[in-house]
Design an enzyme around this catalytic site. Structure first.
Site, mmCIF file in Angstrom:
data_model
loop_
_atom_site.group_PDB
_atom_site.id
_atom_site.type_symbol
_atom_site.label_atom_id
_atom_site.label_comp_id
_atom_site.label_asym_id
_atom_site.label_seq_id
_atom_site.Cartn_x
_atom_site.Cartn_y
_atom_site.Cartn_z
ATOM 1 N N HIS A 106 0.851 -1.187 0.000
ATOM 2 C CA HIS A 106 0.000 0.000 0.000
ATOM 3 C C HIS A 106 0.888 1.239 0.000
ATOM 4 O O HIS A 106 2.108 1.126 -0.060
ATOM 5 C CB HIS A 106 -1.028 0.008 1.135
ATOM 6 C CG HIS A 106 -0.457 0.101 2.528
ATOM 7 N ND1 HIS A 106 0.052 -0.973 3.209
ATOM 8 C CD2 HIS A 106 -0.327 1.162 3.376
ATOM 9 C CE1 HIS A 106 0.470 -0.595 4.419
ATOM 10 N NE2 HIS A 106 0.254 0.700 4.534
ATOM 11 N N HIS A 108 1.635 3.720 2.141
ATOM 12 C CA HIS A 108 2.317 4.277 3.305
ATOM 13 C C HIS A 108 3.826 4.026 3.225
ATOM 14 O O HIS A 108 4.282 3.105 2.551
ATOM 15 C CB HIS A 108 1.761 3.679 4.601
ATOM 16 C CG HIS A 108 0.390 4.161 4.949
ATOM 17 N ND1 HIS A 108 -0.404 3.536 5.890
ATOM 18 C CD2 HIS A 108 -0.342 5.219 4.481
ATOM 19 C CE1 HIS A 108 -1.560 4.185 5.995
ATOM 20 N NE2 HIS A 108 -1.531 5.206 5.150
ATOM 21 N N ASP A 110 5.941 2.722 5.230
ATOM 22 C CA ASP A 110 6.498 1.446 5.679
ATOM 23 C C ASP A 110 6.477 0.399 4.570
ATOM 24 O O ASP A 110 7.071 -0.670 4.708
ATOM 25 C CB ASP A 110 5.778 0.922 6.928
ATOM 26 C CG ASP A 110 4.270 0.864 6.786
ATOM 27 O OD1 ASP A 110 3.728 1.428 5.823
ATOM 28 O OD2 ASP A 110 3.604 0.259 7.665
ATOM 29 N N HIS A 169 -7.154 -1.518 5.971
ATOM 30 C CA HIS A 169 -6.183 -0.570 6.530
ATOM 31 C C HIS A 169 -6.088 0.686 5.668
ATOM 32 O O HIS A 169 -5.944 1.797 6.182
ATOM 33 C CB HIS A 169 -4.818 -1.246 6.632
ATOM 34 C CG HIS A 169 -3.715 -0.343 7.080
ATOM 35 N ND1 HIS A 169 -3.655 0.199 8.341
ATOM 36 C CD2 HIS A 169 -2.630 0.122 6.410
ATOM 37 C CE1 HIS A 169 -2.576 0.957 8.440
ATOM 38 N NE2 HIS A 169 -1.942 0.938 7.280
ATOM 39 N N CYS A 188 -0.399 -4.720 6.115
ATOM 40 C CA CYS A 188 -1.090 -4.059 7.225
ATOM 41 C C CYS A 188 -2.590 -4.335 7.255
ATOM 42 O O CYS A 188 -3.284 -3.880 8.163
ATOM 43 C CB CYS A 188 -0.828 -2.556 7.173
ATOM 44 S SG CYS A 188 0.895 -2.143 7.488
ATOM 45 N N LYS A 191 -3.508 -8.174 11.200
ATOM 46 C CA LYS A 191 -2.897 -7.841 12.492
ATOM 47 C C LYS A 191 -2.319 -9.082 13.161
ATOM 48 O O LYS A 191 -2.878 -10.186 13.035
ATOM 49 C CB LYS A 191 -3.954 -7.234 13.428
ATOM 50 C CG LYS A 191 -4.522 -5.907 12.946
ATOM 51 C CD LYS A 191 -3.494 -4.807 13.064
ATOM 52 C CE LYS A 191 -4.060 -3.455 12.702
ATOM 53 N NZ LYS A 191 -3.051 -2.385 12.850
ATOM 54 N N ASN A 199 -2.793 2.457 13.145
ATOM 55 C CA ASN A 199 -3.028 3.688 12.393
ATOM 56 C C ASN A 199 -4.288 3.562 11.537
ATOM 57 O O ASN A 199 -4.332 2.775 10.591
ATOM 58 C CB ASN A 199 -1.806 3.968 11.510
ATOM 59 C CG ASN A 199 -2.002 5.186 10.623
ATOM 60 O OD1 ASN A 199 -2.894 6.001 10.842
ATOM 61 N ND2 ASN A 199 -1.160 5.318 9.615
ATOM 62 N N HIS A 229 3.049 -5.941 10.637
ATOM 63 C CA HIS A 229 3.832 -5.642 11.844
ATOM 64 C C HIS A 229 3.637 -6.782 12.837
ATOM 65 O O HIS A 229 2.535 -7.301 12.977
ATOM 66 C CB HIS A 229 3.395 -4.324 12.478
ATOM 67 C CG HIS A 229 3.374 -3.172 11.529
ATOM 68 N ND1 HIS A 229 4.510 -2.465 11.185
ATOM 69 C CD2 HIS A 229 2.356 -2.607 10.828
ATOM 70 C CE1 HIS A 229 4.186 -1.508 10.327
ATOM 71 N NE2 HIS A 229 2.886 -1.582 10.089
#
Length: 248
Positions: A106, A108, A110, A169, A188, A191, A199, A229
């Site tokens: 995506h 973002h 990270d 997300h 993301c 989970k 976020n 994560h």
């Protein structure tokens, strides 16, 4: 007759020895101050780097490397170009692989914060077309090649799948899947068990549970799930994510 038996025994020992040698070959692992790489199966490594954030502190960020026959495909960059260059060098030298593609899951940082390091090495980049639109609007590095729903790429004699199942997300979040070993990089969208919601600035929270439910149904054969994560696990990560965002 005795000689025949002895030859048979010797052959079994040799075959067993070769098999044992193969099984005992050390996995490819790496750890520096900024990057950790762990081999999780015969053809998959997980890479872990860190993103400094105001809200959540120093956040470990996962990605996936799929490799076969001196070729590799990577899902998600490290958060910056320096660590991404370290990742590229490791894959090329330690896995002895040419990187065929980088696929950010995506928009973002990270996921694509280190994209420029891949572009400098002339490595092809692929992303959801919505990711390309959002990265452009966000003045980030922009993946070069887009797709709408699904992308299949060859790596060696095998394949990887990148697919958009639905929003969660972010509006553009995709997953990576390696069918030969039933391993998913959930990014993301997924989970780790016990995680908070994280976020939600760009999230479509109302769609998140149905997206993961559809993902779980479509990829029911999944054995290992790498979240964006935190710790890897099995399909319990799907269940946990669904429950976390289910409307009460």
């Amino acid at each position: 007759m005795v000689n025949t038996c002895l030859r048979l025994i010797l052959l079994i020992v040799l075959i067993g020895g070769c098999s044992l040698k193969k099984l005992n070959q050390p996995h490819k692992n790496y750890k520096s101050e900024t990057l950790t790489i762990q081999q999780v199966s015969d053809h998959v490594c997980q890479h872990i780097s860190y993103l400094q954030t105001e809200s959540f502190g120093n956040v470990p960020c996962n990605g996936m490397i799929v490799f076969d026959k001196n070729e590799a495909i990577i899902f998600d960059t490290a958060p910056d170009t320096t660590i991404s260059a370290e990742l590229i060098t490791w894959v090329e030298k330690e896995l002895n692989c040419k990187i065929k593609a980088i696929i950010p899951t995506h928009f973002h940082s990270d996921c694509l914060g280190g994209l420029e390091a891949f572009h400098r090495r002339q490595i092809h980049s692929y992303a959801n077309n919505t990711t390309i639109q959002l990265a452009t609007s966000n003045h980030s590095a922009v993946p070069a090649n887009g797709f709408d729903k699904m992308l299949e790429l060859k790596v060696g004699s095998r394949k990887v799948i990148a697919e958009f199942i639905g929003e969660g997300h972010t509006k553009d979040n995709i997953i990576g899947y390696f069918p030969d070993e039933n391993i998913m990089f959930g990014g993301c969208l997924i989970k780790e068990v016990g995680a908070g919601k994280g976020n939600l600035a760009d999230a479509t929270v109302q769609d998140w549970p149905s997206t993961v439910t559809a993902l779980k149904q479509k990829y029911a054969a999944t054995k290992l799930v790498i979240p964006g994560h935190g710790k890897t696990g099995g399909t319990e990560l799907f269940d946990y994510t669904i429950q976390l965002f289910q409307q009460k």
